[in-house]
Design an enzyme around this catalytic site. Structure first.
Site, PDB file in Angstrom:
ATOM      1  N   SER A 144       0.852  -1.193   0.000  1.00 52.97           N
ATOM      2  CA  SER A 144       0.000   0.000   0.000  1.00 52.97           C
ATOM      3  C   SER A 144       0.883   1.237   0.000  1.00 52.97           C
ATOM      4  O   SER A 144       2.039   1.182   0.422  1.00 52.97           O
ATOM      5  CB  SER A 144      -0.877   0.013   1.259  1.00 52.97           C
ATOM      6  OG  SER A 144      -1.547   1.244   1.415  1.00 52.97           O
ATOM      7  N   TYR A 156      -3.179  -0.900  10.093  1.00 56.03           N
ATOM      8  CA  TYR A 156      -2.971  -1.183   8.671  1.00 56.03           C
ATOM      9  C   TYR A 156      -1.642  -0.605   8.196  1.00 56.03           C
ATOM     10  O   TYR A 156      -0.866  -1.282   7.510  1.00 56.03           O
ATOM     11  CB  TYR A 156      -4.130  -0.595   7.870  1.00 56.03           C
ATOM     12  CG  TYR A 156      -4.085  -0.877   6.391  1.00 56.03           C
ATOM     13  CD1 TYR A 156      -4.494  -2.101   5.879  1.00 56.03           C
ATOM     14  CD2 TYR A 156      -3.644   0.093   5.490  1.00 56.03           C
ATOM     15  CE1 TYR A 156      -4.464  -2.352   4.513  1.00 56.03           C
ATOM     16  CE2 TYR A 156      -3.612  -0.144   4.130  1.00 56.03           C
ATOM     17  CZ  TYR A 156      -4.028  -1.376   3.646  1.00 56.03           C
ATOM     18  OH  TYR A 156      -3.990  -1.624   2.291  1.00 56.03           O
TER      19      TYR A 156
END
Length: 258
Positions: A144, A156
């Protein structure tokens, strides 16, 4: 470039029942691969496999946090197809935005278990299968832009930083077997993971577009799948240890708290 870029290749895609993984399953089989879709979403995964065609795709239910299930998924693939050429480790989870003062550590443990430990387990067992067969394989992980910046999704963000470290470490060790390990780092994509009941995919895309740098288009799961295809194929034969951004320039322009 033309032709089938994964002709004759055997691929495992984790998180393949929806989003980026499902798009990758369709794209990879279009390029000649046979794909094993791995996910905990059994009905969705079975449907994706059926729509692709049983001669090209199959489904295997697996919780990536359970190493025994991971090992069994790899064994299933090798027993069915005789080898494993590519792992696309794409399974992941995302928590809601929250203040660090309210950081839910139990949820953090779950995120790390899926996003980092699950990827580590699949890299381990996929690499073992590749080494056993003498396969110069390719391992691709969905990371990401959060691996390059900070942000409110604390668990995350930490997990994706950890995953990039895992990719680099695995690259250094597995290169002697001819196995490449890379990451694909997308900007925000409207998928079932990022969408919520009260927010439509179109609303998310409008929001992401407003924050993004590259105008005139919206990043789709299919765009990320195309980059994963490149990293999985021999078109990237001497690329390893990289985290390839698919972000329209976001990480080189935007400050981390924008």
């Amino acid at each position: 470039m033309s032709g089938l870029r994964l002709e004759g290749k055997i691929v495992i895609i984790t998180g393949g029942a929806s989003g980026i993984g499902a798009d990758a399953a369709r794209l990879f089989t279009d390029h000649g691969a046979k794909v094993v879709i791995v996910d905990v979403q059994e009905e969705l995964g079975q449907n994706v496999a059926v729509l692709i065609g049983k001669d090209k795709a199959s489904f295997y239910r697996c919780d990536v946090t359970n190493e025994t299930e991971v090992e069994d998924a790899v064994k299933f693939t090798v027993e069915k197809h005789g080898k494993l050429d590519v792992l696309f480790s794409n399974a992941g989870v995302l928590e809601p935005l929250e203040s660090f003062l309210d950081f839910d550590l139990e949820r953090f443990d779950r995120i790390m278990a899926v996003n980092v430990r699950g990827a580590a387990a699949f890299i381990k067992h996929a690499a073992r299968a590749m080494v056993e067969k003498g396969t110069r394989g390719s391992i691709v992980c969905t990371t990401s832009v959060s691996a390059e910046i900070g942000g409110g999704h604390h668990g995350y963000t930490a997990s994706k930083h950890g995953l990039v470290g895992l990719i680099r470490s695995a690259c250094g060790d597995l290169g002697k077997y001819g196995i490449r390990v890379n990451g694909v780092a997308p900007y925000a994509v409207a998928t079932p993971m990022t969408s919520h009941d009260e927010v439509t995919g179109k609303q998310l895309e409008d929001y992401f577009d407003a924050k993004g740098i590259l105008k005139g288009m919206v990043l789709k799961a299919s765009h990320v799948a195309q980059v994963a295809l490149f990293l999985a194929s021999d078109d990237s034969a001497y690329i390893s240890g990289q985290n390839l951004a698919v972000d329209g320039g976001y990480t080189v322009v935007k400050p981390s708290r924008d």
